[in-house]
Design a protein around this motif. Structure first.
Motif, short mmCIF file in Angstrom:
data_model
loop_
_atom_site.label_atom_id
_atom_site.label_comp_id
_atom_site.label_asym_id
_atom_site.label_seq_id
_atom_site.Cartn_x
_atom_site.Cartn_y
_atom_site.Cartn_z
N TRP A 1 -5.10 -1.25 12.61
CA TRP A 1 -4.06 -2.22 12.25
C TRP A 1 -4.41 -3.58 12.83
O TRP A 1 -4.68 -3.72 14.01
N ARG B 1 -1.80 6.24 2.16
CA ARG B 1 -1.52 5.77 3.52
C ARG B 1 -0.01 5.82 3.81
O ARG B 1 0.39 6.12 4.94
N THR C 1 -6.34 9.38 9.76
CA THR C 1 -6.81 8.73 8.53
C THR C 1 -6.26 7.32 8.36
O THR C 1 -6.59 6.66 7.37
N LEU C 2 -5.42 6.85 9.30
CA LEU C 2 -4.89 5.50 9.17
C LEU C 2 -5.95 4.47 9.55
O LEU C 2 -6.75 4.69 10.47
N PRO C 3 -5.95 3.32 8.90
CA PRO C 3 -6.91 2.28 9.27
C PRO C 3 -6.49 1.59 10.55
O PRO C 3 -5.34 1.70 11.00
N GLY D 1 0.26 2.15 12.29
CA GLY D 1 -1.18 2.35 12.39
C GLY D 1 -1.61 2.46 13.84
O GLY D 1 -0.79 2.62 14.74
N GLU E 1 5.92 1.24 6.97
CA GLU E 1 4.87 0.82 6.03
C GLU E 1 3.65 0.21 6.71
O GLU E 1 2.58 0.15 6.11
N ASP F 1 0.86 -1.18 0.00
CA ASP F 1 0.00 0.00 0.00
C ASP F 1 0.90 1.23 0.00
O ASP F 1 1.26 1.77 1.05
N THR G 1 0.77 9.33 4.69
CA THR G 1 0.34 9.63 6.05
C THR G 1 1.31 9.05 7.07
O THR G 1 1.66 9.69 8.07
N ARG G 2 1.75 7.83 6.84
CA ARG G 2 2.69 7.19 7.77
C ARG G 2 4.02 7.94 7.81
O ARG G 2 4.61 8.13 8.88
N THR H 1 -2.43 10.92 11.86
CA THR H 1 -2.73 9.49 11.84
C THR H 1 -4.23 9.19 11.92
O THR H 1 -4.62 8.03 11.87
#
Length: 319
Positions: free
Chosen positions: A142, A71, A138-140, A220, A217, A67, A74-75, A136
């Motif tokens: 984990w 994302r 917007t991070l899914p 999250g 990578e 990905d 963002t990371r 963060t």
């Protein structure tokens, strides 16, 4: 010594082209900290990842199937906002010859002869205790089991009928259904910013003598116990010495890490993550050994033996 863990979980990718290598070298020489006269050194070239050091910067071509879109941006932004914990990037990602490429400061890797277990535990605890930066949001969530189930599926697809494969599949069947990808995972009792692929190889030393985490990578928000799963699994398998596990866990607790209680038995929190990672690593061992057409070595056999114990424990408890 650090236990040798197979470098896992995606299938082999084609070797990088000379054009890609030359492009990474040029990027590194032009980056802040690079040098036009610096001799390049390849630090990593496996599983579709190419990492080249040029002077005081490192240039990384990421796996094509990861990905690598918003994302990752963002990371990397989170790493830039937590430079006391995570190695900050040198600029944004870019696309080169169809690959996503990032640039980072060079950090000194961990010595396998003197693993910094205390530093690793303390740094991981501080990451878990940190307030996640606004970026963060917007991070899914984990979820480590997604990767474990994928590795087991790859092993199953090899149509292996050996005893090792059978024990791994028995152990995997004994895990909770949500770990196996059957149904939604329960809401964790606590959440934190998690690294997502923590092991001592993810630490590098910087100029002031302290350590930073690399490879964001999988960064999250989720249950921090999964970041302790790999050393917990290796300790359970008997391949990580008890003294090293105690050094790591003690430093994590002393630094206020929230994944386990401050004292007492940590295994209520670590049992499922540790069993899952033991199974994942064992499946990876089988995949690698099959690809190399050789029997399992001692380390690999120890992980498969752990799967037998996991399966027996699960069956005796009725799970």
């Amino acid at each position: 010594m650090l236990p040798r863990v197979p470098d896992p979980t995606s299938p082999p990718s084609p070797a990088p082209t000379a054009d890609l290598t030359d492009a990474l070298i040029a990027i590194g020489r032009a980056a802040p900290g690079g040098s036009p006269d610096a001799a390049p050194a390849t630090l990593y070239d496996r599983h579709g990842v190419l990492v080249i050091r040029v002077g005081e910067v490192v240039v990384k071509a990421h796996q094509a199937d990861r990905d690598n879109g918003p994302r990752l941006v963002t990371r990397m932004a989170a790493a830039a906002e937590l430079p006391h914990l995570l190695l900050p990037p040198v600029g944004p990602p870019r696309e080169v010859l169809g690959r996503v490429v990032t640039v980072w400061p060079y950090g000194e890797p961990v010595s396998p002869d003197d693993p910094p277990w205390e530093a690793g535990g303390g740094l991981l605890a501080r990451l878990h205790a940190a307030a996640p930066p606004p970026v963060t949001a917007t991070l899914p969530r984990w979820e480590r089991p997604v990767r474990a189930a994928g590795v087991v599926a790859r092993m199953r697809a090899l149509d292996g009928t050996g005893a090792g494969e059978r024990e791994i599949l028995r152990a995997f069947a004994s895990l909770p259904a949500w770990v196996r990808g059957e149904g939604a995972a329960p809401a964790p009792s606590r959440t934190a910013l998690v690294h997502g692929d923590w092991h001592l190889g993810q630490l590098v030393g910087v100029a002031d003598g302290t350590w930073r985490l690399i490879d964001v990578e999988d960064l999250g928000v989720g249950d921090p116990a999964w970041d302790l799963a790999r050393p917990a699994a290796l300790f359970s398998a008997g391949v990580l010495p008890a003294a090293d596990w105690a050094r790591f866990l003690g430093a994590y607790r002393d630094a206020g890490g929230p994944a386990v209680p401050a004292d007492g038995d940590p295994w209520d929190m670590l049992d499922v993550p540790a069993r899952t990672l033991a199974i994942q690593i064992a499946a990876t061992c089988v995949i690698v050994a099959r690809a190399e057409r050789r029997p399992l070595d001692g380390f690999e056999s120890a992980l498969v033996d752990t799967c037998w114990r996991i399966a027996e424990s699960g069956e005796s408890s009725g799970s």
